[in-house]
Each structure stands twice: as C-alpha cells, then as structure tokens.
Design a protein around this motif. Structure first.
Motif, PDB file in Angstrom:
ATOM      1  N   VAL A 142       4.980   5.332  -8.830  1.00 43.89           N
ATOM      2  CA  VAL A 142       4.508   4.140  -8.114  1.00 43.89           C
ATOM      3  C   VAL A 142       3.858   4.498  -6.774  1.00 43.89           C
ATOM      4  N   LYS A 143       3.688   5.800  -6.536  1.00 43.83           N
ATOM      5  CA  LYS A 143       3.184   6.240  -5.229  1.00 43.83           C
ATOM      6  C   LYS A 143       1.810   5.680  -4.901  1.00 43.83           C
ATOM      7  N   ALA A 144       0.893   5.687  -5.853  1.00 49.56           N
ATOM      8  CA  ALA A 144      -0.458   5.182  -5.588  1.00 49.56           C
ATOM      9  C   ALA A 144      -0.411   3.708  -5.190  1.00 49.56           C
ATOM     10  N   GLU A 145       0.347   2.921  -5.921  1.00 48.99           N
ATOM     11  CA  GLU A 145       0.491   1.496  -5.608  1.00 48.99           C
ATOM     12  C   GLU A 145       1.181   1.303  -4.253  1.00 48.99           C
ATOM     13  N   ALA A 146       2.220   2.097  -4.006  1.00 46.28           N
ATOM     14  CA  ALA A 146       2.959   1.995  -2.743  1.00 46.28           C
ATOM     15  C   ALA A 146       2.067   2.339  -1.556  1.00 46.28           C
ATOM     16  N   HIS A 147       1.331   3.442  -1.656  1.00 44.50           N
ATOM     17  CA  HIS A 147       0.454   3.846  -0.552  1.00 44.50           C
ATOM     18  C   HIS A 147      -0.651   2.819  -0.320  1.00 44.50           C
ATOM     19  N   GLU A 148      -1.200   2.285  -1.400  1.00 43.02           N
ATOM     20  CA  GLU A 148      -2.247   1.270  -1.250  1.00 43.02           C
ATOM     21  C   GLU A 148      -1.722   0.066  -0.474  1.00 43.02           C
ATOM     22  N   GLU A 149      -0.532  -0.408  -0.830  1.00 45.92           N
ATOM     23  CA  GLU A 149       0.044  -1.573  -0.146  1.00 45.92           C
ATOM     24  C   GLU A 149       0.421  -1.247   1.308  1.00 45.92           C
ATOM     25  N   LEU A 150       1.038  -0.087   1.519  1.00 45.80           N
ATOM     26  CA  LEU A 150       1.406   0.312   2.878  1.00 45.80           C
ATOM     27  C   LEU A 150       0.181   0.463   3.766  1.00 45.80           C
ATOM     28  N   PHE A 151      -0.822   1.169   3.277  1.00 48.86           N
ATOM     29  CA  PHE A 151      -2.037   1.393   4.065  1.00 48.86           C
ATOM     30  C   PHE A 151      -2.745   0.079   4.363  1.00 48.86           C
ATOM     31  N   GLU A 152      -2.849  -0.777   3.339  1.00 52.40           N
ATOM     32  CA  GLU A 152      -3.543  -2.055   3.530  1.00 52.40           C
ATOM     33  C   GLU A 152      -2.870  -2.883   4.623  1.00 52.40           C
ATOM     34  N   ARG A 153      -1.566  -2.970   4.566  1.00 57.19           N
ATOM     35  CA  ARG A 153      -0.839  -3.801   5.532  1.00 57.19           C
ATOM     36  C   ARG A 153      -0.866  -3.198   6.934  1.00 57.19           C
ATOM     37  N   ILE A 154      -0.600  -1.896   7.042  1.00 60.50           N
ATOM     38  CA  ILE A 154      -0.541  -1.264   8.362  1.00 60.50           C
ATOM     39  C   ILE A 154      -1.924  -1.215   9.011  1.00 60.50           C
ATOM     40  N   THR A 155      -2.952  -0.845   8.246  1.00 60.04           N
ATOM     41  CA  THR A 155      -4.288  -0.780   8.842  1.00 60.04           C
ATOM     42  C   THR A 155      -4.775  -2.173   9.253  1.00 60.04           C
ATOM     43  N   GLN A 156      -4.445  -3.190   8.472  1.00 62.52           N
ATOM     44  CA  GLN A 156      -4.837  -4.554   8.852  1.00 62.52           C
ATOM     45  C   GLN A 156      -4.107  -4.992  10.116  1.00 62.52           C
ATOM     46  N   ASP A 157      -2.852  -4.620  10.259  1.00 59.69           N
ATOM     47  CA  ASP A 157      -2.106  -4.936  11.482  1.00 59.69           C
ATOM     48  C   ASP A 157      -2.716  -4.227  12.693  1.00 59.69           C
ATOM     49  N   ILE A 158      -3.130  -2.978  12.505  1.00 60.80           N
ATOM     50  CA  ILE A 158      -3.784  -2.228  13.592  1.00 60.80           C
ATOM     51  C   ILE A 158      -5.104  -2.905  13.953  1.00 60.80           C
ATOM     52  N   PHE A 159      -5.884  -3.273  12.958  1.00 59.46           N
ATOM     53  CA  PHE A 159      -7.148  -3.960  13.182  1.00 59.46           C
ATOM     54  C   PHE A 159      -6.919  -5.264  13.957  1.00 59.46           C
TER      55      PHE A 159
END
Length: 166
Positions: A142-159
């Motif tokens: 599930v790593k690909a799905e997990a990283h996609e969700e983590l990156f999407e949420r964290i990068t959007q919060d940074i933005f």
C-alpha cells in the motif's frame, strides 16, 4: 444601441481585467516570479529509500500546477526548504487477541518558507499527516497509495500556509 454596446464593452473589459487579479487556487504570490524548493532530506529514524526525492518533487509539482511561478534552482523569490522529521508505523487498534487490527503510517515535515520580497510572510512550521491500513497488509503493498495521500495532504497544507489567500 450605442449605450448598450458601451455597457457591454465596459462589462467585458472589467471581466477580463478582473480575471488577471483573481486566482482560482487562492494563491497570493505577490510580485514573485520564481520559486525554489530545496531538497527535503529524510532525517526520520525510519529511512524509506526515495522518500525525500519523491516528496521534494511532489511539492515542486504542486506549486507549479497551482501558480504561474517559474521553478529555479537558486535565487528564487520564494524559497521552501526543510526536512522530513518523522516517518513511522504504529499500531492503532487492537483485536480481541491483543494483536494490531490496523496500522498507521505517519509522516511529518519541518518546513522553512522564505519570501524574499516580503519577509513578514516567512515562517517555520511542522506539517504532518497519516495513512491507516489493515495490520494484515504489508506496507509495501500500500506504499504507493499511502505516499500519494501523505504527499497530497502535506504539500497542500504547505501551499495553503505559504501562498493561499483565504
């Protein structure tokens, strides 16, 4: 009829010029023309290969897709830097047999943002998010799905913290 054409022309001019001011993403880039994202090194206790590279690229991609800023390697008007400070797996819920029913992958990033055109907007902040998955499933599946969700949420919060004008 001339009055109608004048009013219609004025309306069109106002509509076109107002679109240049408003951003559909809510991004407030001010007078900035460029941005740079320095490499986010993985300083977490659990080292996941390629995580730092993938996260750095994800942040670059998000900013490029949601603004009209140009990505540069150095001398950017807006600078993002930091490190991955947490990447860990922890059991979340237990079964009646005292085994984990669900695991949680948590990722945290310490970010330093510098706006070289307006230093009042500079900040240093921690951003984190998590991904839950069944304990009977290996993280690799599930790593690909997990990283996609983590990156999407964290990068959007940074933005949102750095460029959103809400």
């Amino acid at each position: 009829m001339k009055v109608f054409k004048f009013i219609l022309g004025l309306f069109i001019v106002l509509l076109v010029t107002s679109c240049g001011i408003y951003s559909f993403t809510g991004a407030d880039t001010g007078n900035a023309k460029t941005f740079q994202v320095n490499f986010f090194q993985n300083n977490a206790e659990l080292i996941e290969p390629q995580l730092d590279f993938d996260f750095t690229n994800s942040l670059q991609d998000l900013i490029q897709n949601q603004t009209n800023l140009n990505l540069v390697n150095n001398g950017g008007d807006l600078i993002f830097e930091g490190e991955i400070t947490e990447y860990r797996i922890a059991p979340m819920t237990a079964t009646a047999q005292n085994t984990a029913a669900q695991n949680r992958l948590t990722m945290a990033v310490q970010v330093r943002y510098f706006n070289t055109l307006d230093e009042e907007k500079d900040f240093e902040q921690r951003f984190s998010f998590f991904f839950d998955y069944p304990a009977n499933v290996q993280l690799n599946s599930v790593k690909a799905e997990a990283h996609e969700e983590l990156f999407e949420r964290i990068t959007q919060d940074i933005f949102n913290a750095s460029l959103a004008n809400w």
